[in-house]
Write a protein that holds these residues in place. Sequence first.
Motif, PDB file in Angstrom:
ATOM      1  N   ARG A  42      40.496  43.535   0.146  1.00  0.00           N
ATOM      2  CA  ARG A  42      39.271  42.777   0.362  1.00  0.00           C
ATOM      3  C   ARG A  42      39.355  42.115   1.737  1.00  0.00           C
ATOM      4  N   PRO A  43      38.250  41.997   2.450  1.00  0.00           N
ATOM      5  CA  PRO A  43      38.307  41.374   3.773  1.00  0.00           C
ATOM      6  C   PRO A  43      38.857  39.937   3.682  1.00  0.00           C
ATOM      7  N   GLY A  44      39.702  39.602   4.601  1.00  0.00           N
ATOM      8  CA  GLY A  44      40.251  38.247   4.645  1.00  0.00           C
ATOM      9  C   GLY A  44      41.369  38.011   3.657  1.00  0.00           C
ATOM     10  N   ALA A  45      41.843  39.058   3.006  1.00  0.00           N
ATOM     11  CA  ALA A  45      42.914  38.874   2.019  1.00  0.00           C
ATOM     12  C   ALA A  45      44.184  38.386   2.698  1.00  0.00           C
ATOM     13  N   SER A  46      44.957  37.629   1.944  1.00  0.00           N
ATOM     14  CA  SER A  46      46.165  37.055   2.529  1.00  0.00           C
ATOM     15  C   SER A  46      47.253  38.118   2.669  1.00  0.00           C
ATOM     16  N   MET A  47      48.148  37.850   3.596  1.00  0.00           N
ATOM     17  CA  MET A  47      49.283  38.752   3.814  1.00  0.00           C
ATOM     18  C   MET A  47      50.545  37.914   3.901  1.00  0.00           C
ATOM     19  N   SER A  48      51.634  38.531   3.541  1.00  0.00           N
ATOM     20  CA  SER A  48      52.905  37.832   3.695  1.00  0.00           C
ATOM     21  C   SER A  48      53.846  38.731   4.478  1.00  0.00           C
ATOM     22  N   MET A  49      54.755  38.091   5.191  1.00  0.00           N
ATOM     23  CA  MET A  49      55.662  38.857   6.030  1.00  0.00           C
ATOM     24  C   MET A  49      57.106  38.496   5.707  1.00  0.00           C
ATOM     25  N   GLU A  50      57.925  39.514   5.677  1.00  0.00           N
ATOM     26  CA  GLU A  50      59.365  39.299   5.553  1.00  0.00           C
ATOM     27  C   GLU A  50      60.043  40.003   6.708  1.00  0.00           C
ATOM     28  N   ILE A  51      61.030  39.350   7.267  1.00  0.00           N
ATOM     29  CA  ILE A  51      61.798  39.966   8.345  1.00  0.00           C
ATOM     30  C   ILE A  51      63.227  40.139   7.839  1.00  0.00           C
ATOM     31  N   ARG A  52      63.660  41.364   7.798  1.00  0.00           N
ATOM     32  CA  ARG A  52      64.996  41.713   7.308  1.00  0.00           C
ATOM     33  C   ARG A  52      65.241  41.232   5.880  1.00  0.00           C
ATOM     34  N   GLY A  53      64.269  41.384   5.039  1.00  0.00           N
ATOM     35  CA  GLY A  53      64.460  41.151   3.607  1.00  0.00           C
ATOM     36  C   GLY A  53      64.313  39.710   3.174  1.00  0.00           C
ATOM     37  N   LYS A  54      64.602  39.511   1.888  1.00  0.00           N
ATOM     38  CA  LYS A  54      64.491  38.178   1.293  1.00  0.00           C
ATOM     39  C   LYS A  54      65.824  37.463   1.381  1.00  0.00           C
ATOM     40  N   ASN A  55      65.764  36.201   1.759  1.00  0.00           N
ATOM     41  CA  ASN A  55      66.977  35.386   1.770  1.00  0.00           C
ATOM     42  C   ASN A  55      66.956  34.389   0.619  1.00  0.00           C
ATOM     43  N   SER A  56      65.815  33.744   0.474  1.00  0.00           N
ATOM     44  CA  SER A  56      65.708  32.653  -0.495  1.00  0.00           C
ATOM     45  C   SER A  56      65.161  33.171  -1.818  1.00  0.00           C
ATOM     46  N   ILE A  57      65.681  32.630  -2.913  1.00  0.00           N
ATOM     47  CA  ILE A  57      65.192  33.043  -4.228  1.00  0.00           C
ATOM     48  C   ILE A  57      63.999  32.199  -4.639  1.00  0.00           C
ATOM     49  N   GLY A  67      54.024  28.107  21.738  1.00  0.00           N
ATOM     50  CA  GLY A  67      55.021  27.034  21.684  1.00  0.00           C
ATOM     51  C   GLY A  67      54.875  26.094  20.510  1.00  0.00           C
ATOM     52  N   ILE A  68      53.838  26.296  19.695  1.00  0.00           N
ATOM     53  CA  ILE A  68      53.608  25.352  18.591  1.00  0.00           C
ATOM     54  C   ILE A  68      54.027  26.000  17.275  1.00  0.00           C
ATOM     55  N   PRO A  69      55.046  25.443  16.630  1.00  0.00           N
ATOM     56  CA  PRO A  69      55.503  26.046  15.369  1.00  0.00           C
ATOM     57  C   PRO A  69      54.497  25.836  14.247  1.00  0.00           C
ATOM     58  N   SER A  70      54.356  26.841  13.415  1.00  0.00           N
ATOM     59  CA  SER A  70      53.368  26.749  12.347  1.00  0.00           C
ATOM     60  C   SER A  70      53.732  27.714  11.233  1.00  0.00           C
ATOM     61  N   TYR A  71      53.222  27.423  10.031  1.00  0.00           N
ATOM     62  CA  TYR A  71      53.386  28.362   8.933  1.00  0.00           C
ATOM     63  C   TYR A  71      52.018  28.904   8.494  1.00  0.00           C
ATOM     64  N   SER A  72      51.036  28.802   9.385  1.00  0.00           N
ATOM     65  CA  SER A  72      49.673  29.187   9.017  1.00  0.00           C
ATOM     66  C   SER A  72      49.406  30.668   9.145  1.00  0.00           C
ATOM     67  N   GLY A  73      50.392  31.432   9.525  1.00  0.00           N
ATOM     68  CA  GLY A  73      50.190  32.878   9.635  1.00  0.00           C
ATOM     69  C   GLY A  73      49.394  33.233  10.874  1.00  0.00           C
ATOM     70  N   MET A  74      48.836  34.462  10.856  1.00  0.00           N
ATOM     71  CA  MET A  74      48.165  34.948  12.058  1.00  0.00           C
ATOM     72  C   MET A  74      46.746  35.440  11.786  1.00  0.00           C
ATOM     73  N   LYS A  75      46.257  35.165  10.575  1.00  0.00           N
ATOM     74  CA  LYS A  75      44.941  35.676  10.212  1.00  0.00           C
ATOM     75  C   LYS A  75      43.852  35.170  11.148  1.00  0.00           C
ATOM     76  N   HIS A  76      44.058  33.980  11.683  1.00  0.00           N
ATOM     77  CA  HIS A  76      43.015  33.370  12.504  1.00  0.00           C
ATOM     78  C   HIS A  76      43.024  33.875  13.939  1.00  0.00           C
ATOM     79  N   LEU A  77      44.020  34.683  14.294  1.00  0.00           N
ATOM     80  CA  LEU A  77      44.142  35.113  15.682  1.00  0.00           C
ATOM     81  C   LEU A  77      43.390  36.418  15.923  1.00  0.00           C
ATOM     82  N   ASN A  78      42.886  36.529  17.123  1.00  0.00           N
ATOM     83  CA  ASN A  78      42.145  37.707  17.542  1.00  0.00           C
ATOM     84  C   ASN A  78      43.055  38.555  18.435  1.00  0.00           C
TER      85      ASN A  78
END
Lengths: 993, 357
Positions: free
Chosen positions: A159-174, A186-197
């Motif tokens: 569906r348009p605008g659906a969320s995505m999740s990313m893993e780099i080199r697998g799962k570390n945390s349970i 330069g600004i740290p964030s956990y908001s993902g990249m959906k808003h970027l063009n």
Amino acid sequence: MDKIIKIKIILLFLLLHVTLFAQENVVNGVVTDNGGLPIPGVNVVVKGTTNGTITNIDGKYQITVNKTEGEILKFSFIGMVTKEVTIGSSTTINVQLETESFGIEEVVAIGYGTVKKKDLTGSIETVTGDELKKAMNTDITESLNGRISGVLVTKSSNRPGASMSMEIRGKNSINFSNEPLYVIDGIPSYSGMKHLNASDIESIDVLKDASSTAIYGSRGANGVVIITTKGSNIKEGVNTIEYSGNVGVKVATRIPDMIGNMGNGDEYVDYREALWRKKYGPNSLSRPDFLTLGEKTRIKNGEYYDWIREVSNPGLVTNHNLNSSAGFKNTTYAFGVGYTSDDGLVGNEKFERITANVRLDHKLSEKLKTGVTAYISKNKTNYGANGALMNAYLIPPIASPYDENFEQTFIVQPTSSKINPNIQAENNIREGTNFYSNFSGFLEFKPVSFISLKSMVAYQFDTGNYGEWIDVYTQQKSGVNPNEAYRGENNNNNIVWDNIITIDKKFNENNRLNVIGLFSLQKDTHLGSGMRGEDLPYDSYWHAIQTASEIRDVSSYYWESSLISYMLRANYTFHEKYMLTLTGRYDGTSRLQKENQWGFMPSVALGWQIKEESWLKDAEKVSNLRLRLSYGKSGNNNLRHDQTWTKLTQSRYTFGTNGENGFGISNEKGNSELKWEMTSEVNMGIDFGFFKSRVSGTIDIYSRKTEDLILKRAISAVNGYNSVFQNIGTTANKGFELGVKTVNISSQKFNWTTNLTFSLNRNKILELYGDNMDDLGNRWFIGEPIRVIYDFKQLGIWQEEEEDEAAKYGQSVGHIKVEDVNGDFSMDEKDYQIIGSPTPSWTAGMENRLEYRNLYLSIDMYARVGGLYNDQFAYMFTAWDNEHWNKLDVEYWTPENRSNKYQQVGAVSYYTQVLGKVSGTFLKVRNITFGYNFRESFLNRISLKDAQLYVAVQNPFTFTNYIGADPEIIGENVNSQLSLYPMTFSTGVNIKF
Amino acid sequence: MRKHLILKSRIVSIVALVSVFFLSCEETEVAREELKFDCLYESLETLNTMRDTSTFGDADGTYPYESAYTLDKAITDLQYGISLALSDQLFLQFEVDNYCILAGKSMADFESSLQITLEPGTPAELKVFGIDQKGRIEFGADPAFGGGKVFTVESWLKYDEGFFESAIGDFIATFNNVADPFEGWMINFLGDNMRSTIGMGPQSARVLEFGSIYPKNYGEWNHIVMVYDETLSENQLKMYVNGEVFFTKTNDIYNGSGELQLYQPNTQNMNMWAFQEPTDLSRTMTGYMKKFRMWDGAKSVEEIKSLMNSDVVGNETGLICAWDFTEMPEDINNIPDKTGKFSAKIVGKHKWYPTSK
């Protein structure tokens, strides 16, 4: 006819005359390499024309030009840096081409600074903004799949605008998020990249190994994604205005085959009869609800409805971007605006995004520089109705969406509870509007040429609101219950102050030192609220909840956290051959208690530019060879802000007319001794280039261990609590990554290049609670991946010759046969076994680009191999035997068709959950683009720098055994996320002024 | 002009190819077989024979006069079906078969209407016609019927082929799927299986349910026992048939937070019925019941084997209720249980058939 031939001959003579006349302006010369050896086959072209030639075996060329002086000759050869030479007074031009070391001159963002790729010691991969644009994905996160090895992006839905999740080199945390840290300008964030063009992106650098991510300390364990927006590298005198846009039509592809779809409703009637006969006996066919009068009439008239196609509509996808940048003596600026609209395939699903970004840098003096950046993005998502598509799958072809007046009717199947999905799509509205903004400003002072002092203040603000309207005429309200509205808001603020000192000094010719010191303060605050209203007097959606008869589920929250950091990184390069990087970061977080809130995360990395060694320097076939070795530690700050607290929990007690709030101690004991989950990693990499970089790439192998996992441990209730969180588990990831670029064919007219990535990761739990015991309840097993499928293993279907054996298990012929692990003839949890893990064994991406003159064709493919997933869709639509609904048209067992996969229709087989365990293997041709680059001569005439026209199709081919629509989104929530698989036909243009 | 013609012919060819492609994508329609009317005529002949050869009256051994009317109606209905069939108004074979099924049901109804008068106390066996919601046994409403953390349900059941034809064939139940969460328990049939279903909560709409292929020894008695024991860590739900383990099932019902859900006794209507579910009235079956007992406690396999071959007097420890339907009762609306605490009634269509003790 003769007349025409005569005219042609005259014209030919005229042309020959012109040619003979032009032959007087001949330029010639020899093209050699660094060593002075001649290079045959070099393309020599008069810039802006198609006039060209190639060098002969001795490297010599000869080319005629219309005028000698002022013309530019362009010399290009694969593996060499293209060179342009303006023709002067001499007609002999000898050229020496430099060897191009693919990529190694590129600059890579490494956090708080950049480094040339040839000096890189860690494992970092880059994807450029242009590549992201070509991928044509609305959410650029998806574009990283198959383009950067080690990255796995999981989409929740199509569906348009659906969320995505990313893993780099697998799962570390349970227990906690494995999402990487995103650093946008330069600004740290956990908001993902959906808003970027994509058009605003200069590059995305993915920091993968712990030595690279250690620079982000307690937030680096899951990898770091550094996004640099456009304008960071503008040169003086370069002014550009660029428009890029495309428009496309999206249609559903790979629509799952339901029984009786595409007008073949008789097939469904036969299925229903077989179902009822088997499930309830032949007498059940006389029940009035077996087929209603309306259904019988439609069957007689052959009036069948393909419900999925009834509810799906083509969608429009459009994207327009305007970017401008300019470099002046003391000032550079970049500006961009973008608009994206992405329609869904069902109902009103839609994603719209408007973006704007500005970057302005100004040199106040030779020693003082300042600059600001701003990125603003607003997006609105209509998530589509809950359950509309699910109803379309369930409702059989013998039900009609129309009433006697040919109007859409609410009840389409009186015998079942499923309502018209078209009406559901109209009346259940779920919308989210989000606003993201990043602002930053810096002041940089260079007291001496090799020292820079920079102070940057950045502010990130994002806010979102979500509303849901459930009308009376919806599946949820059945046309009788009162309407309902929900509204929720959230607001996140993040302020960062970075103070950076950079020392970059080369001394004694062969020694270079780059030191970066950082003092950083960060504070983030989060607040939000929500409420639900029932029985609203008019269709006010979620904008007038105060008018509801009943308001409930009122909630609000606020929390904050902060981080103080000190960091020092030193890069030392000796003789351009040996590199050493030392990094140390000391973080203090408010999320942990005083005793444990500070942590030190060090790393060390070594690089050896083997190609620069005297014994390899002259090896022609090796254009690049570099070894990297690193070790580092980083933490996971994704734990809850209140993770260490023992909290009071709220209860509502029945007292009086409304009840009273009460509070009691939570069952979960806080643990003040908690510390960060800490990841350490060893990485070894080789960067290579052979045959004048016709084959180049990177190989990485890594071993990562995450210790002190924060796990919930059950404790005896006599302590007053049921559980406590402790640092007790360990996980590991080991993997192999490969990235290769090849130039397969390179000639004056035809080029063929290939990019290939390959990723393999093996994830494992090493320890849980210190007692070497598995956690059966949570399905955590030592020695196995963090996520496993632990269930019955299907052996097949009980066949007629196995009737007696089946009876021992209480099963019938045609029922699902599962493995009796302990051989006790009783199937229960003791017969569960690990049958797979929902992670791919390996993934690969490949892009081929073929260019013929100005035409090009690019084909982008992506594969995931292995992995066993739990898929609600496959389960529901093969296992369920509801007497009124439809199901997937697969090979169900019958005495004639002895399927060994799917049970007999209506047999009410047990263990049907095994049908939901599906392989995740697929190969997709994700994108085929065919384009044309306008000739320079034409562009010069109309004053354009560049122009490109293309047509593209996304998702044209998918090879998989998956019976659902898209194997990349196996496991989507069938109620809220179920989606059709889009294939998009687009055409677009890029114009640069 | 020629170019245009070539272009046109190429376009036409492409369109034709595309059309062929898409047409070939359309699934081939299933060819319907010619309808078979044999059963209609056979049923008509059988009904007519019954009508012509049966004796109607008020005495034992005869059929009541109203059965004659019922038979006449069945014949008329069947003749109407034949008319529809011959005038091509029936399209699918099942529509034809339905007339035969209805005729068959009428025949069975007629057969069961044979008048037999039994004196109270006469050894007999009870058949309850639950199909089509025609009959049931009501044991009353009491919190004790809901069961608790540990309980056992025990009964003797006999059935013939085609003994259930609704969504779920309910044998005996207190189940309430209108309650939130679902409450009560149920022994039922579905597909190939005989099952136990119990409401779980506090999460909404959850059940612990399992089953196994039901005995196909039609016309023979089976001793059926359901045991629920929440105190166990596994195999909390069990069924036994004729003293043997029929299945065991561990409670695997968890809510989204991973909390194990527990059995929810019926706290609302508290009804306990046989051959029809007390809440969802469409769940019915037709069969014979000999004895029925409910116990507070979990009976072991040894105890079950013992109970299978013994009677109860009513004062046994843990016995909640017990009925024997082994002789003609004084009053079908007031059949006392052996504990003396409860009373059952037979509602709707049923029949007592004489047996030898």
